[in-house]
Enzyme design. Structure first.
Site, PDB file in Angstrom:
ATOM      1  N   GLU A 165      13.479 -18.060  14.165  1.00 30.21           N
ATOM      2  CA  GLU A 165      12.643 -16.864  14.392  1.00 30.21           C
ATOM      3  C   GLU A 165      12.350 -16.605  15.870  1.00 30.21           C
ATOM      4  OE1 GLU A 165      12.682 -18.029  11.399  1.00 30.21           O
ATOM      5  OE2 GLU A 165      12.335 -16.311  10.092  1.00 30.21           O
ATOM      6  N   TYR A 167      11.383 -18.789  18.164  1.00 25.49           N
ATOM      7  CA  TYR A 167      10.370 -19.645  18.782  1.00 25.49           C
ATOM      8  C   TYR A 167      11.029 -20.634  19.757  1.00 25.49           C
ATOM      9  CZ  TYR A 167       6.827 -17.720  15.664  1.00 25.49           C
ATOM     10  OH  TYR A 167       5.955 -16.867  15.018  1.00 25.49           O
ATOM     11  N   ARG A 215      13.925 -25.976  10.411  1.00 24.06           N
ATOM     12  CA  ARG A 215      14.177 -24.556  10.086  1.00 24.06           C
ATOM     13  C   ARG A 215      15.137 -24.017  11.121  1.00 24.06           C
ATOM     14  NH1 ARG A 215       9.928 -20.427   8.357  1.00 24.06           N
ATOM     15  NH2 ARG A 215      11.217 -18.626   7.824  1.00 24.06           N
ATOM     16  N   HIS A 253      11.673 -12.683  15.973  1.00 29.81           N
ATOM     17  CA  HIS A 253      10.581 -11.722  15.782  1.00 29.81           C
ATOM     18  C   HIS A 253      10.813 -10.440  16.574  1.00 29.81           C
ATOM     19  CE1 HIS A 253       8.260 -14.018  13.097  1.00 29.81           C
ATOM     20  NE2 HIS A 253       7.891 -14.950  13.956  1.00 29.81           N
ATOM     21  N   CYS A 335       5.069 -10.305  -5.740  1.00 21.13           N
ATOM     22  CA  CYS A 335       4.910  -9.920  -4.337  1.00 21.13           C
ATOM     23  C   CYS A 335       5.840  -8.729  -4.109  1.00 21.13           C
ATOM     24  CB  CYS A 335       5.307 -11.070  -3.424  1.00 21.13           C
ATOM     25  SG  CYS A 335       5.513 -10.524  -1.719  1.00 21.13           S
ATOM     26  N   CYS A 338       5.024  -5.882   0.758  1.00 21.38           N
ATOM     27  CA  CYS A 338       4.433  -4.756   1.505  1.00 21.38           C
ATOM     28  C   CYS A 338       3.820  -5.185   2.833  1.00 21.38           C
ATOM     29  CB  CYS A 338       3.357  -4.100   0.650  1.00 21.38           C
ATOM     30  SG  CYS A 338       1.961  -5.211   0.307  1.00 21.38           S
ATOM     31  N   GLN A 340       0.901  -5.677   3.515  1.00 16.68           N
ATOM     32  CA  GLN A 340      -0.355  -4.994   3.817  1.00 16.68           C
ATOM     33  C   GLN A 340      -1.568  -5.920   3.941  1.00 16.68           C
ATOM     34  OE1 GLN A 340       0.889  -1.411   1.154  1.00 16.68           O
ATOM     35  NE2 GLN A 340      -1.162  -0.994   1.849  1.00 16.68           N
ATOM     36  N   ASP A 404      -6.778   6.901 -19.792  1.00 18.14           N
ATOM     37  CA  ASP A 404      -6.107   7.721 -18.771  1.00 18.14           C
ATOM     38  C   ASP A 404      -5.555   8.950 -19.453  1.00 18.14           C
ATOM     39  OD1 ASP A 404      -4.810   6.919 -15.708  1.00 18.14           O
ATOM     40  OD2 ASP A 404      -4.158   8.768 -16.716  1.00 18.14           O
ATOM     41  N   LYS A 564      -2.616  15.836  14.685  1.00 16.19           N
ATOM     42  CA  LYS A 564      -2.985  14.894  15.763  1.00 16.19           C
ATOM     43  C   LYS A 564      -1.869  14.834  16.804  1.00 16.19           C
ATOM     44  CE  LYS A 564      -3.908  11.482  12.839  1.00 16.19           C
ATOM     45  NZ  LYS A 564      -4.120  12.141  11.569  1.00 16.19           N
TER      46      LYS A 564
HETATM   47  P1  NAP Z   1      -3.335  10.131   4.894  1.00 12.12           P
HETATM   48  O1  NAP Z   1      -2.720   8.862   5.299  1.00 12.12           O
HETATM   49  O2  NAP Z   1      -4.786  10.334   5.082  1.00 12.12           O
HETATM   50  O3  NAP Z   1      -2.532  11.274   5.654  1.00 12.12           O
HETATM   51  C1  NAP Z   1      -2.876  12.603   5.526  1.00 12.12           C
HETATM   52  C2  NAP Z   1      -2.036  13.444   6.483  1.00 12.12           C
HETATM   53  O4  NAP Z   1      -2.421  14.767   6.323  1.00 12.12           O
HETATM   54  C3  NAP Z   1      -2.227  13.072   7.917  1.00 12.12           C
HETATM   55  O5  NAP Z   1      -0.985  13.130   8.554  1.00 12.12           O
HETATM   56  C4  NAP Z   1      -3.146  14.153   8.456  1.00 12.12           C
HETATM   57  O6  NAP Z   1      -2.755  14.361   9.786  1.00 12.12           O
HETATM   58  C5  NAP Z   1      -2.855  15.341   7.551  1.00 12.12           C
HETATM   59  N1  NAP Z   1      -4.024  16.165   7.260  1.00 12.12           N
HETATM   60  C6  NAP Z   1      -5.286  15.767   6.991  1.00 12.12           C
HETATM   61  N2  NAP Z   1      -6.060  16.829   6.747  1.00 12.12           N
HETATM   62  C7  NAP Z   1      -5.294  17.910   6.852  1.00 12.12           C
HETATM   63  C8  NAP Z   1      -5.534  19.301   6.716  1.00 12.12           C
HETATM   64  N3  NAP Z   1      -6.738  19.773   6.404  1.00 12.12           N
HETATM   65  N4  NAP Z   1      -4.495  20.138   6.916  1.00 12.12           N
HETATM   66  C9  NAP Z   1      -3.281  19.686   7.232  1.00 12.12           C
HETATM   67  N5  NAP Z   1      -2.993  18.381   7.376  1.00 12.12           N
HETATM   68  C10 NAP Z   1      -3.989  17.502   7.181  1.00 12.12           C
HETATM   69  O7  NAP Z   1      -3.086  10.431   3.374  1.00 12.12           O
HETATM   70  P2  NAP Z   1      -1.777  10.345   2.504  1.00 12.12           P
HETATM   71  O8  NAP Z   1      -0.546  10.479   3.270  1.00 12.12           O
HETATM   72  O9  NAP Z   1      -2.036  11.325   1.405  1.00 12.12           O
HETATM   73  O10 NAP Z   1      -1.840   8.924   1.930  1.00 12.12           O
HETATM   74  C11 NAP Z   1      -2.917   8.535   1.104  1.00 12.12           C
HETATM   75  C12 NAP Z   1      -3.081   7.083   1.163  1.00 12.12           C
HETATM   76  O11 NAP Z   1      -2.068   6.451   0.420  1.00 12.12           O
HETATM   77  C13 NAP Z   1      -2.971   6.626   2.588  1.00 12.12           C
HETATM   78  O12 NAP Z   1      -4.214   6.313   3.120  1.00 12.12           O
HETATM   79  C14 NAP Z   1      -2.070   5.496   2.561  1.00 12.12           C
HETATM   80  O13 NAP Z   1      -2.709   4.305   2.937  1.00 12.12           O
HETATM   81  C15 NAP Z   1      -1.617   5.361   1.121  1.00 12.12           C
HETATM   82  N6  NAP Z   1      -0.177   5.264   1.175  1.00 12.12           N
HETATM   83  C16 NAP Z   1       0.344   4.215   1.798  1.00 12.12           C
HETATM   84  C17 NAP Z   1       1.672   4.114   1.910  1.00 12.12           C
HETATM   85  C18 NAP Z   1       2.255   2.920   2.575  1.00 12.12           C
HETATM   86  O14 NAP Z   1       3.427   2.888   2.832  1.00 12.12           O
HETATM   87  N7  NAP Z   1       1.486   1.907   2.866  1.00 12.12           N
HETATM   88  C19 NAP Z   1       2.502   5.092   1.411  1.00 12.12           C
HETATM   89  C20 NAP Z   1       1.949   6.178   0.780  1.00 12.12           C
HETATM   90  C21 NAP Z   1       0.585   6.267   0.684  1.00 12.12           C
HETATM   91  P3  NAP Z   1      -3.463  15.399  10.765  1.00 12.12           P
HETATM   92  O15 NAP Z   1      -4.904  15.385  10.398  1.00 12.12           O
HETATM   93  O16 NAP Z   1      -3.149  14.859  12.137  1.00 12.12           O
HETATM   94  O17 NAP Z   1      -2.774  16.676  10.505  1.00 12.12           O
HETATM   95 FE1  SF4 Z   2       3.369  -9.764  -0.952  1.00 13.40          FE
HETATM   96 FE2  SF4 Z   2       1.765  -9.773   1.199  1.00 13.40          FE
HETATM   97 FE3  SF4 Z   2       2.108  -7.520  -0.185  1.00 13.40          FE
HETATM   98 FE4  SF4 Z   2       0.775  -9.576  -1.267  1.00 13.40          FE
HETATM   99  S1  SF4 Z   2       0.179  -8.374   0.515  1.00 13.40           S
HETATM  100  S2  SF4 Z   2       2.310  -8.287  -2.255  1.00 13.40           S
HETATM  101  S3  SF4 Z   2       1.872 -11.297  -0.404  1.00 13.40           S
HETATM  102  S4  SF4 Z   2       3.665  -8.688   0.948  1.00 13.40           S
END
Ligand code: NAP
Ligand code: SF4
Length: 675
Positions: A165, A167, A215, A253, A335, A338, A340, A404, A564
């Site tokens: 990795e 290191y 490793r 990395h 798992c 992600c 996250q 639901d 933004k």
């Molecule tokens: P979000 O992350 O809050 O993004 C919303 C987007 O809409 C932003 O780009 C924002 O940018 C824009 N926006 C906000 N208000 C607006 C308005 N009034 N008019 C026009 N544009 C506006 O929400 P999301 O994309 O719906 O996702 C929801 C949640 O699901 C997220 O918080 C995320 O964590 C989760 N998610 C995660 C993943 C992942 O890969 N981890 C994938 C999908 C969803 P501006 O305000 O700059 O325009």
């Molecule tokens: Fe896997 Fe980490 Fe996502 Fe949990 S948080 S599902 S351990 S990648």
């Protein structure tokens, strides 16, 4: 008869026989730094109880200069040794085995004291390393060997010497970072002297009856990395120096190729371990993107390795091996790679956990105790928050009904799983469905729960999720405008030129979905390697394809926009955001920030820039997709409040901003544990 005969067969290492072929790979969870040794011990003991053959700790620093960051954990004092003894004793009492990883970060150490073969700063660290002289190199070897002896004193069953990795030891191996002209640089025999000497001295200090894993980096994925011939030469020398096993490392990395993220195909690199295996006579361990017993079994059955290493899957489910052995593989929390709650936390200085399993690393704090007063609980919304609440509450002995209005469980997860690269979400939804059945939750699908329906429950949980935000753009009711739900859930027809309004997680997902055509590269290893420019270290040092990434042509011409004035995707996951950005860039997605949305008409999307609404421009588009964020769906919560029925409101229905499955699941689990 087990379905996993290879996975569950013992492995004889001479002085010890491991009960099966599953290793829990090293993870930096941040637990050791809490110095709450009961908590650390509980984390590892839980996994020992779960049947894993051998665990490797997070990387322990051999000295100050080699720590990943100043103050990184290590075995420096008698007190440290006594504290680690608490952990090893608990693991042994639980019937497990544990090895300590010795991690010298070299130039990756995040501190001004960092050292390396040559004073070349890494692209992922602000500190150039000090070039070591011969005496200082001897000190590093001695410190690593001493760490191994202390690990033995602390009761560890072995050590893993981290040599991959990118290191410290890896840095000596390649000319990319080693420009020395003394006996530690130049010809490969010199560049590999350090890792080989380290292994020899560790063996000498720790004794023969001690597991010593090295490793080894099988594909560096950086320019001027090791050739395959060098990898084999090193592996043989490491075996000769006394290693018991070789574990697989993939990519430095600083490499710009994803190696463990969810979009990486399962077992994407086991072909390399399989190629190394016949070259040595000690067992080889393979790793990266193995997350089910089926995949592990196939890897072993094909002869790609003697053992498999999984790390994050043991955060998701401590009892992975035991469930596989008991024929309960469907109950293994998967798992989804992600990052996250694990790596993203680590890199933000937070303790790791798991999106799927909020108990990971919080075993002493979040406890699912059997209830002494079973209640009738109604949960509304079968998304991640509602499902997790229902499962944990039912597991604790409550009588749970989950409503639901949709005909299937999963909520927003059902949109994630159609995105190319997010196929792992299928397994997550399946796991939730299995566990709802297993814990005896009564499912009322296709049912819109009302305040009246819920009046008779002892506890009511509202997890009704979110509704798309209305961005209020003139013309958004036109026939060329869709919402992300139309696209991802209802498979609406989308034109050739697309403007995506909003660049959050969903905007990125929609762009990814619309940019692809045909099979997802995550499901086709050759295609994925071609997309990311992964070649063969036997043909090019380091294994980067000489022609670079060769992505498939994009299916559409896409423009992704946000208001933004910052880099798009800046707020995506710390360790995965770059992958999403790179993936869209490879599909020629135009990314525009700092816009005002003026109107939508048949021409497309009209935007301007800045507070003065200057530089008007038309983004010509056949389809405009709204991904402008979300608002809480609070209709039911308000109706309950109006009737005076107390309810717990969780997930997106509680707070939609910055909602993700991690927060939803965590909130659901913690609420259910308290009912
Ligand atoms: P979000 O992350 O809050 O993004 C919303 C987007 O809409 C932003 O780009 C924002 O940018 C824009 N926006 C906000 N208000 C607006 C308005 N009034 N008019 C026009 N544009 C506006 O929400 P999301 O994309 O719906 O996702 C929801 C949640 O699901 C997220 O918080 C995320 O964590 C989760 N998610 C995660 C993943 C992942 O890969 N981890 C994938 C999908 C969803 P501006 O305000 O700059 O325009
Ligand atoms: Fe896997 Fe980490 Fe996502 Fe949990 S948080 S599902 S351990 S990648």
């Amino acid at each position: 008869m087990t379905s996993y005969p290879h996975l569950l067969s013992p492995l004889d290492l001479g002085h010890v026989t491991l009960p099966n072929r599953v290793l829990m790979g090293s993870m930096h969870t941040g637990l050791e730094e809490t110095r709450d040794w009961n908590r650390v011990a509980t984390f590892y003991a839980e996994r020992a109880k779960g049947g894993v053959a051998l665990m490797v700790t997070g990387g322990m620093a051999p000295n100050n200069e080699g720590g990943v960051f100043p103050g990184a954990a290590g075995l420096f004092t008698a007190e440290d040794i006594a504290n680690h003894r608490i952990v090893t004793d608990r693991v042994h009492d639980a019937g497990g085995r544990i090895a300590m990883q010795i991690l010298h970060a070299g130039r990756y150490a995040y501190g001004p004291e960092c050292v390396g073969p040559s004073p070349i700063k890494s692209p992922i660290s602000p500190f150039p390393p000090k070039e070591l002289d011969a005496d200082s190199i001897e000190k590093q070897i001695s410190d690593i060997a001493t760490a191994a002896a202390r690990a033995r004193e602390a009761g560890y069953d072995g050590v893993e010497v981290m040599g991959s990795e990118g290191y410290f030891l890896n840095q000596f191996l390649v000319t990319h970072t080693n420009k020395r002209t003394d006996e530690w640089g130049g010809a490969y025999e010199n560049r590999m002297r350090l890792p080989v000497e380290v292994v020899r001295r560790v063996r000498q200090m720790a004794g023969d009856d001690f597991i010593l894993i090295y490793r080894i980096s099988l594909i560096d994925l950086i320019p001027n990395g090791s050739t395959w011939g060098e990898v084999v030469q090193l592996a043989k020398a490491i075996e000769g120096a006394g290693a018991s096993m070789l574990n697989t490392g993939i990519g430095w990395h600083e490499a710009r190729v994803p190696t463990i993220a969810t979009s990486v195909p399962r077992r994407a690199f086991t072909w390399l371990t399989g190629r190394l295996r016949p070259e040595v006579s000690i067992p080889v361990i393979t790793s990266n993107r193995i997350n089910t017993p089926e995949v592990g079994e196939a890897v072993l059955a094909e002869g790609c390795a003697d053992m498999i290493s999984m790390a994050r899957p043991f955060l998701a489910d401590a009892h992975f091996v035991r469930k596989a052995a008991e024929g309960r593989a469907a109950e293994i929390a998967p798992c989804i790679a992600c990052n996250q709650a694990c790596l993203d936390h680590t890199f933000s200085g937070k303790i790791s956990s798991c999106l799927v399993n909020p108990r990971a690393c919080y075993e002493t704090e979040l406890v699912y105790e059997e209830t002494t007063a079973p209640k009738k609980i109604g949960v509304v919304g079968a998304g991640p928050a509602g499902m997790m609440t229902a499962i944990v509450a039912a597991e604790r002995g409550h009588q749970v009904t989950l409503f639901d209005k949709a005909d299937s469980v999963g909520g927003q997860l059902n949109m994630a799983r159609v995105i190319p690269g997010k196929e792992e979400f299928h397994g997550l939804v399946d796991w939730f469905a299995t566990m709802l059945g297993q814990t005896g939750v009564t499912l009322r699908l296709g049912t819109e729960a009302t305040a009246d329906t819920l009046a008779d429950f002892d506890e009511v949980i509202v997890a009704t999720g979110v509704l798309p935000r209305d961005p209020g753009i003139p013309g958004q009711d036109g026939p060329n405008v869709l919402s992300y739900i139309d696209v991802l859930r209802n498979d609406a027809a989308v034109g050739q030129r697309v403007a995506v309004i909003g660049a959050g997680g969903i905007g990125f997902d929609v762009a990814e979905y619309l940019a692809h055509q045909g099979e997802s590269p995550t499901e086709d290893l050759d295609l994925w390697k071609q997309e990311w420019g992964v070649g063969d270290p036997a043909e090019v040092p380091g294994g980067l394809a000489p022609e670079g990434p060769r992505p498939e042509a994009p299916a559409r011409q896409i423009t992704l926009l946000q208001r933004k004035a910052e880099k798009l995707g800046k707020r995506l996951g710390k360790t995965t955001g770059w992958i999403h950005r790179a993936s869209l860039q490879m599909k020629d997605v135009a990314m525009i920030g700092g816009v005002n949305y003026e109107k939508i008409d048949a021409e497309g999307l009209h935007v301007s820039f800045g507070a003065a609404r200057e530089n008007p421009k038309v983004i010509e588009a056949d389809t405009i997709v709204l991904c402008a964020g979300q608002e809480p769906a609070r209709g039911l919560a308000d109706a309950l409040a109006a009737k005076g029925i107390a309810a717990h409101v969780i997930g997106g229905a509680d707070v939609a901003a910055e909602l993700d499955a991690k927060r939803a699941i965590d909130q659901g689990a913690r609420l259910a544990a308290s009912l």
